[in-house]
Design a protein around this motif. Structure first.
Motif, short mmCIF file in Angstrom:
data_model
loop_
_atom_site.label_atom_id
_atom_site.label_comp_id
_atom_site.label_asym_id
_atom_site.label_seq_id
_atom_site.Cartn_x
_atom_site.Cartn_y
_atom_site.Cartn_z
N LEU A 130 -16.54 -12.33 39.95
CA LEU A 130 -16.92 -13.81 40.22
C LEU A 130 -16.33 -14.07 41.74
CD1 LEU A 130 -16.36 -15.97 37.25
CD2 LEU A 130 -18.49 -15.59 38.19
N SER A 131 -17.10 -14.91 42.26
CA SER A 131 -16.60 -15.56 43.59
C SER A 131 -15.58 -16.73 43.29
CB SER A 131 -17.79 -16.09 44.46
OG SER A 131 -18.24 -16.98 44.20
N PHE A 132 -14.83 -17.12 44.28
CA PHE A 132 -13.80 -18.45 43.73
C PHE A 132 -14.87 -19.38 43.61
CE2 PHE A 132 -10.68 -15.94 46.38
CZ PHE A 132 -9.60 -15.83 45.35
N ASP A 133 -15.90 -19.49 44.60
CA ASP A 133 -16.87 -20.80 44.36
C ASP A 133 -17.33 -20.78 42.82
OD1 ASP A 133 -16.31 -21.65 46.90
OD2 ASP A 133 -17.88 -20.62 47.78
N LEU A 181 -22.88 -31.57 28.81
CA LEU A 181 -23.04 -31.34 30.11
C LEU A 181 -23.29 -29.85 30.17
CD1 LEU A 181 -21.14 -32.60 33.19
CD2 LEU A 181 -22.01 -30.64 33.23
N VAL A 182 -24.13 -29.11 30.53
CA VAL A 182 -24.67 -27.79 30.53
C VAL A 182 -24.80 -27.50 32.12
CG1 VAL A 182 -26.30 -25.70 29.87
CG2 VAL A 182 -25.87 -27.85 28.40
N CYS A 183 -24.06 -26.28 32.50
CA CYS A 183 -24.10 -25.99 34.03
C CYS A 183 -24.58 -24.54 33.94
CB CYS A 183 -22.75 -26.30 34.61
SG CYS A 183 -22.47 -25.43 36.04
N VAL A 184 -25.55 -24.21 34.58
CA VAL A 184 -25.81 -22.79 34.86
C VAL A 184 -25.13 -22.43 36.48
CG1 VAL A 184 -27.63 -21.16 35.32
CG2 VAL A 184 -28.09 -22.80 33.53
N VAL A 185 -24.44 -21.45 36.44
CA VAL A 185 -23.98 -20.94 37.62
C VAL A 185 -24.88 -19.82 38.08
CG1 VAL A 185 -22.14 -20.13 38.93
CG2 VAL A 185 -21.72 -21.73 37.48
N ALA A 186 -25.39 -19.69 39.29
CA ALA A 186 -26.35 -18.58 39.64
C ALA A 186 -25.74 -18.14 41.18
CB ALA A 186 -27.74 -18.97 39.71
N ALA A 187 -26.33 -17.07 41.36
CA ALA A 187 -25.98 -16.17 42.55
C ALA A 187 -26.99 -16.81 43.67
CB ALA A 187 -25.69 -14.95 42.63
N GLY A 188 -26.65 -17.91 44.08
CA GLY A 188 -27.71 -18.45 45.32
C GLY A 188 -29.05 -18.86 44.72
N LEU A 189 -29.55 -20.26 44.33
CA LEU A 189 -30.42 -20.66 43.99
C LEU A 189 -31.72 -20.55 44.72
CD1 LEU A 189 -28.88 -23.12 41.74
CD2 LEU A 189 -30.44 -21.12 40.90
N PHE A 190 -31.41 -20.42 46.07
CA PHE A 190 -32.26 -20.67 47.12
C PHE A 190 -32.92 -19.25 47.19
CE2 PHE A 190 -29.93 -24.41 49.28
CZ PHE A 190 -30.38 -25.31 48.29
N VAL A 191 -31.85 -18.22 47.13
CA VAL A 191 -32.72 -16.68 47.49
C VAL A 191 -32.82 -16.54 45.92
CG1 VAL A 191 -31.33 -16.34 49.43
CG2 VAL A 191 -30.29 -15.99 47.10
N ASN A 192 -32.78 -16.82 44.88
CA ASN A 192 -33.30 -16.79 43.34
C ASN A 192 -34.14 -17.81 43.00
OD1 ASN A 192 -31.70 -13.87 42.93
ND2 ASN A 192 -30.08 -15.31 43.64
N PRO A 193 -35.29 -18.02 43.44
CA PRO A 193 -36.08 -19.10 43.08
C PRO A 193 -36.60 -19.17 41.99
CG PRO A 193 -37.16 -18.07 44.84
CD PRO A 193 -35.70 -17.54 44.41
N GLU A 194 -36.58 -17.96 41.16
CA GLU A 194 -37.20 -17.87 39.86
C GLU A 194 -36.22 -18.63 38.89
OE1 GLU A 194 -35.63 -15.61 41.53
OE2 GLU A 194 -34.32 -14.74 40.05
N VAL A 195 -35.10 -18.85 39.09
CA VAL A 195 -33.83 -19.33 37.91
C VAL A 195 -34.10 -20.70 37.46
CG1 VAL A 195 -31.65 -19.75 37.33
CG2 VAL A 195 -32.18 -17.75 38.99
N CYS A 196 -34.61 -21.63 38.38
CA CYS A 196 -34.72 -23.07 37.80
C CYS A 196 -36.02 -23.00 37.06
CB CYS A 196 -34.94 -23.99 39.06
SG CYS A 196 -33.48 -24.24 39.72
N PRO A 197 -37.20 -22.41 37.21
CA PRO A 197 -38.33 -22.73 36.32
C PRO A 197 -37.94 -21.95 35.12
CG PRO A 197 -39.10 -21.87 38.60
CD PRO A 197 -37.59 -21.91 38.37
N ARG A 198 -37.17 -20.79 35.02
CA ARG A 198 -36.75 -20.28 33.77
C ARG A 198 -35.80 -21.10 32.90
NH1 ARG A 198 -35.00 -14.20 34.77
NH2 ARG A 198 -34.76 -14.37 32.30
N GLN A 222 -15.08 -13.47 48.19
CA GLN A 222 -16.69 -13.32 48.42
C GLN A 222 -17.32 -12.78 47.16
OE1 GLN A 222 -14.03 -11.58 49.70
NE2 GLN A 222 -14.27 -9.71 49.08
N GLY A 223 -16.49 -12.54 46.02
CA GLY A 223 -17.30 -12.27 44.78
C GLY A 223 -18.05 -10.76 44.84
N ASP A 224 -19.23 -10.98 44.02
CA ASP A 224 -20.03 -9.87 43.90
C ASP A 224 -21.23 -9.96 44.87
OD1 ASP A 224 -21.74 -7.69 43.13
OD2 ASP A 224 -21.72 -8.05 41.34
N PRO A 225 -21.25 -9.16 46.15
CA PRO A 225 -22.25 -9.40 46.80
C PRO A 225 -23.66 -9.00 46.41
CG PRO A 225 -20.68 -7.80 47.92
CD PRO A 225 -20.33 -8.08 46.38
#
Ligand code: ASP
Ligand code: MG
Length: 443
Positions: free
Chosen positions: A239-242, A377-394, A288-291
């Motif tokens: 995981l990255s620190f963020d 409160l539910v929180c989905v953590v994803a690796a870059g939502l701008f570069v993985n735009p399919e996550v939100c619709p799912r 840096q987490g998992d690139p």
């Protein structure tokens, strides 16, 4: 040097303490420095005892029973921690005499959990042929400010800890140091706040130049979700620190968010491992987490959240409206997690009711206030939502299929998390549906 921190469950039953000894023995070549919490339940018992003392009853016997139970399991007697148990009774007596558990005296009482733990763990290690010494953190340089109940180590601690811990490591015995506690410059005992042992570990590890900080706990690393809600949750290897900070902040129980900072600053990886499964690599948290990571990483959730809505048509084109609302929250020391705004309304979540009534009364002067309790409160953590735009619709498709309404939504500029509020009664369903959608499995 290798900083190894063992949490309350890892020092809270004989089988786990035996595992701890074998884990430390196996790490001797790395020059281990051990940080321990109070045995599980002990801090809660200490705080309860402080409250009873304020009502006039001095009774350390539940704590004494818990502690001597552990001691006896390894053939030790009360005498090993007699000074601490007596100190505890003296502190409770002081509270009873004033009829008030001040934050300062409460910290003193709470400190005995860790002070007992180090003596117990060092004795067991030594008895098992791993020579160890015990230390209260304030004796090795942990100096804090005087914010009792949530003290911060002072910058001067760093050099002091580096020197003292360095000398202990050089002595060849394993130092066992208290988590959670420190002392002010003028010698009053403080605590770093609940769950603060992880923070102590990070501060100590960073100061002493640990190559990695190991957090030994009762789960095999940071999980993709709470395994009590999602039985097929899996360990996230890197995981990255963020990402870790988001998860911790939004309810993942494994790590205290503050833990992250001292380690990040120095680029020290933090590894979360399970005392009952030492060969499992757990989760390593790095800057840096998992690139190579793609898509969703984990789903955290927090129950019992309250949503506060402030609606005002005056917000239309008005400047300073948000500032006024947050100024009220700040003055009442209400911590706000999520915020979402529309043209005429502001909604935010708070996870504690303390101070809320006062804040609500004042907010009523700014706009129309409504409150929704028992939300999750539910929180989905994803690796870059701008570069993985399919996550939100799912996410929305999965919740839609279950008929779960999202009542509040927020996605930050960091683009690594989407957080939403759902009715409390559907919280677990939402987490399971999202896990199934984003990670597969038969939840
Ligand atoms: N014993 C303290 C607590 O229960 C600190 C810790 O375990 O991290 O909050
Ligand atoms: Mg803890």
């Amino acid at each position: 040097m290798r900083l190894m921190k063992f949490g309350g469950t890892s020092v809270g039953d004989p089988a786990r303490v035996s595992n701890l000894c074998e884990i430390v023995r196996g790490a001797l070549a790395l020059q281990p420095v051990v940080v321990v919490s109070a045995a599980s339940k002990v801090t809660d018992m200490l705080l309860t005892a402080a409250r009873h003392a304020a009502a006039g009853t001095v009774d350390a016997s539940p704590i004494e029973a818990r502690v001597t139970g552990l001691l006896h399991a390894f053939g030790f007697e009360r005498a090993l921690v007699a000074a601490e148990l007596d100190g505890l009774t003296a502190a409770l007596t002081q509270i009873a005499a004033r009829r008030e558990a001040t934050t300062e005296l409460t910290d003193l009482v709470a400190s005995y959990g860790e002070r007992i733990s180090v003596r117990f763990v060092a004795a067991v290690l030594t008895a098992k042929g791993v020579p160890a010494t015990h230390h209260d953190a304030f004796d090795v340089g942990m100096t804090t400010d005087d914010h009792f109940g949530g003290a911060e180590p002072l910058p001067e601690s760093e050099a002091a800890l580096r020197e003292a811990v360095g000398a202990l490591v050089a002595s060849g015995k394993v130092p066992v140091i208290t988590g959670f506690i420190g002392k002010t410059r003028d010698g009053r005992v403080t605590t770093l706040g609940r769950g603060g042992s992880d923070y102590s570990a990070a501060v100590l590890g960073a100061a002493a130049g640990s190559d990695e900080i190991e957090i030994w706990t009762d789960v095999p690393g940071v999980m993709s979700s709470d395994p009590r809600v999602v039985p097929e949750a899996h360990t996230i290897p890197v995981l990255s620190f963020d990402e870790a900070a988001e998860l911790a902040y939004f309810g993942a129980k494994v790590l205290h968010p503050k833990t992250i900072h001292p380690a990040v600053r120095q680029g020290i990886p933090v590894r979360v491992k399970n005392t009952f499964e030492p060969s499992h690599p757990g989760t390593v948290i790095t800057a840096q987490g998992d690139p190579g990571a793609r898509g969703a990483r984990a789903i955290a959730h927090k129950k019992g959240v309250t949503v506060v809505n402030v609606v005002s048509t005056r917000m239309l084109l008005a400047h300073g409206f948000l500032a006024r609302i947050f100024e009220v929250f700040a003055r009442h020391r209400v911590v706000v997690d999520l915020v979402s705004t529309s043209e005429v309304s502001v909604s935010c979540t708070v996870d504690r009711e303390d101070g809320l009534d006062g804040a609500l009364r004042e907010l009523a002067g700014i706009g129309e206030v409504s409150v929704q309790r028992d939300r999750t409160l539910v929180c989905v953590v994803a690796a870059g939502l701008f570069v993985n735009p399919e996550v939100c619709p799912r996410i929305f498709a999965a919740l839609g299929r279950e008929g779960i309404a999202v009542e509040l939504l927020s996605m930050g500029a960091s683009a690594i998390n989407v957080s939403m509020v759902v009715p409390g009664a559907r919280g677990d369903d939402a987490v399971r549906a999202l896990h199934r959608e984003l990670f597969g499995g038969a939840a």
